[in-house]
Write a protein that holds these residues in place. Structure first.
Motif, mmCIF file in Angstrom:
data_model
loop_
_atom_site.group_PDB
_atom_site.id
_atom_site.type_symbol
_atom_site.label_atom_id
_atom_site.label_comp_id
_atom_site.label_asym_id
_atom_site.label_seq_id
_atom_site.Cartn_x
_atom_site.Cartn_y
_atom_site.Cartn_z
ATOM 1 N N ASN A 199 -60.653 -75.423 -7.108
ATOM 2 C CA ASN A 199 -61.664 -76.066 -7.967
ATOM 3 C C ASN A 199 -62.633 -75.063 -8.576
ATOM 4 O O ASN A 199 -63.853 -75.173 -8.401
ATOM 5 C CB ASN A 199 -62.483 -77.034 -7.105
ATOM 6 N N GLY A 216 -62.068 -85.716 -12.152
ATOM 7 C CA GLY A 216 -61.746 -86.400 -10.905
ATOM 8 C C GLY A 216 -60.241 -86.434 -10.638
ATOM 9 O O GLY A 216 -59.820 -86.755 -9.528
ATOM 10 N N ALA A 217 -59.448 -86.066 -11.645
ATOM 11 C CA ALA A 217 -57.983 -86.119 -11.469
ATOM 12 C C ALA A 217 -57.527 -85.170 -10.361
ATOM 13 O O ALA A 217 -56.678 -85.517 -9.529
ATOM 14 C CB ALA A 217 -57.289 -85.757 -12.774
ATOM 15 N N THR A 226 -60.791 -87.488 -17.680
ATOM 16 C CA THR A 226 -59.936 -86.657 -16.815
ATOM 17 C C THR A 226 -60.670 -86.105 -15.586
ATOM 18 O O THR A 226 -60.025 -85.605 -14.665
ATOM 19 C CB THR A 226 -59.367 -85.451 -17.603
ATOM 20 N N GLY A 276 -68.925 -85.188 -7.406
ATOM 21 C CA GLY A 276 -68.920 -84.168 -6.345
ATOM 22 C C GLY A 276 -67.511 -84.089 -5.829
ATOM 23 O O GLY A 276 -67.003 -85.050 -5.235
ATOM 24 N N ARG A 309 -65.159 -73.351 -10.782
ATOM 25 C CA ARG A 309 -66.118 -73.777 -11.809
ATOM 26 C C ARG A 309 -66.820 -72.533 -12.342
ATOM 27 O O ARG A 309 -67.775 -72.049 -11.726
ATOM 28 C CB ARG A 309 -67.162 -74.731 -11.217
ATOM 29 N N VAL A 330 -65.900 -75.704 -5.018
ATOM 30 C CA VAL A 330 -67.181 -76.078 -5.643
ATOM 31 C C VAL A 330 -68.331 -75.785 -4.685
ATOM 32 O O VAL A 330 -69.299 -75.116 -5.048
ATOM 33 C CB VAL A 330 -67.200 -77.563 -6.080
ATOM 34 N N LEU A 345 -73.394 -85.097 -6.442
ATOM 35 C CA LEU A 345 -74.371 -85.150 -7.531
ATOM 36 C C LEU A 345 -74.407 -86.523 -8.187
ATOM 37 O O LEU A 345 -73.420 -87.253 -8.176
ATOM 38 C CB LEU A 345 -74.078 -84.160 -8.654
HETATM 39 O O1 LIG Z 1 -67.770 -80.315 -11.238
HETATM 40 C C1 LIG Z 1 -68.268 -80.372 -10.133
HETATM 41 O O2 LIG Z 1 -68.784 -79.392 -9.622
HETATM 42 C C2 LIG Z 1 -68.265 -81.597 -9.356
HETATM 43 O O3 LIG Z 1 -68.272 -81.514 -8.155
HETATM 44 C C3 LIG Z 1 -68.217 -82.910 -10.086
HETATM 45 C C4 LIG Z 1 -66.902 -83.609 -10.225
HETATM 46 O O4 LIG Z 1 -67.018 -84.858 -9.574
HETATM 47 C C5 LIG Z 1 -65.675 -82.894 -9.735
HETATM 48 O O5 LIG Z 1 -65.715 -81.596 -10.169
HETATM 49 C C6 LIG Z 1 -64.378 -83.485 -10.208
HETATM 50 O O6 LIG Z 1 -63.345 -82.573 -9.926
HETATM 51 P P1 LIG Z 1 -61.868 -82.601 -10.549
HETATM 52 O O7 LIG Z 1 -61.100 -83.606 -9.771
HETATM 53 O O8 LIG Z 1 -61.344 -81.224 -10.316
HETATM 54 O O9 LIG Z 1 -61.993 -82.967 -11.988
#
Ligand SMILES: O=C(O)C(=O)C[C@H](O)[C@H](O)COP(=O)(O)O
Length: 315
Positions: free
Chosen positions: A165, A254-255, A252, A33, A167, A134, A10
């Motif tokens: 992950n 992307g961590a 945070t 993403g 969401r 995701v 995205l």
């Molecule tokens: O939220 C979503 O659906 C996405 O794909 C966008 C983000 O770039 C990632 O979610 C980051 O993921 P974390 O490393 O777990 O913070």
């Protein structure tokens, strides 16, 4: 390929000021993403990385596709499709601990994926297939695409790494649990946060998770606990690793993908569990110090510095 992954990328609208979104007037256009972030991280560390995706045949799709190519990722399995706009999300940074995401991805270009689009040769010629929760949350059909991918990986002895992950803005907890549990029989390495472990497997206790993982033949379980560090289990060995470094928190998001990147790198290099956890934690720490979902992902030489193995010369 060393690692391949599949996902919906995205455009990320990163606010230039903190506070409620309705008061934010300026944004920086970035890219996010979860699975693409991991692909970027792996490629920066020097792994041969492929990303399977569909993007809109529009300006944002072209931008993301060339960004991925610029990061050295193999995009031969990325297509730009008509009729589906490239996904977008807005970040709202209230403070360093409260970051909200607002998604505009219900008509994702990945809706066009068909099970037959997964190329067995591509899977067979990779060492690791990385999946996350995701991509299957975006629509009802992506779960079949993921299942096909992991079944082909299993058939060809390719390692499957999985970051749930979860969401909850994209699907309900019950739906996430049902779909993500269906992937578990094909997973070799589970990298999960505590809340996700609770939702997916009903526990945050590592001993219980190890027992549950045995039903699915999961050989590695990594439980991420944020600033408390991570606990890892691999073939009988259990290690509680505190974070090696602390970093000033800037963003945070992307961590988690940074952690998965570090763990996949370690897996491919067959490192000890202790070194793998230390390395993965350090990659995540790097990411949170830089605004954006993937800008902070380090190169291998950055890692040597952060792990204290090489001196940094700044000027
Ligand atoms: O939220 C979503 O659906 C996405 O794909 C966008 C983000 O770039 C990632 O979610 C980051 O993921 P974390 O490393 O777990 O913070």
């Amino acid at each position: 390929m060393d690692v391949i992954t599949i996902g919906d990328a995205l455009i990320t609208m990163n606010p230039q000021t903190s506070g409620p979104l309705r008061f934010v007037n300026t944004f920086e256009r970035k890219i996010g993403g979860a699975e693409l972030n991991v692909a970027i991280g792996c490629s920066r560390l020097g792994l041969k990385t492929g990303w399977i995706s569909r993007l809109g045949n529009d300006e944002f799709g072209r931008y993301i596709s060339s960004y991925a190519r610029g990061e050295g990722i193999d995009t031969s399995k990325v297509e730009l499709v008509n009729g589906f706009p490239t996904s977008v999300y807005f970040k709202e940074i209230l403070n360093e601990e409260r970051i909200n995401s607002y998604y505009y991805r219900h008509n994702s270009p990945t809706n066009v994926f068909k099970v037959e689009d997964i190329d067995e040769e591509y899977v067979k010629n990779s060492k690791v297939v990385h999946i996350s929760g995701v991509f299957p949350a975006i629509n009802d059909t992506n779960k079949d695409i993921v299942l096909q991918l992991v079944k082909l990986a299993k058939k060809n002895n390719v390692i499957v790494t999985f970051d749930p992950n979860i969401r909850l803005k994209l699907w309900s907890g019950e739906k996430a649990k049902a779909v993500l549990q269906s992937f578990l029989p094909f997973v070799d390495v589970l990298i999960t946060g505590e809340e996700e472990a609770e939702l997916l497997l009903g526990s945050t206790n590592i001993e219980e998770l190890i027992e549950l993982g045995k039903h699915y033949d999961i050989s590695h379980i990594v439980l991420k606990r944020g600033e408390k560090g991570a606990i890892g289990y691999k073939g009988g060995e259990l290690i509680d690793a505190s974070p090696v470094i602390s970093s000033k928190i800037v963003d945070t998001i992307g961590a988690g993908d940074g952690f998965a990147t570090g763990y996949i790198y370690s897996l491919i290099n067959d490192w000890s569990l202790e070194r793998s956890l230390r390395f993965a934690n350090a990659v995540a720490c790097y990411v949170i110090g830089v605004p954006g979902d993937n800008e902070g992902l380090p190169y291998l030489e950055d890692m040597a510095v952060i792990l204290g193995e090489k001196e940094q010369i700044t000027r």
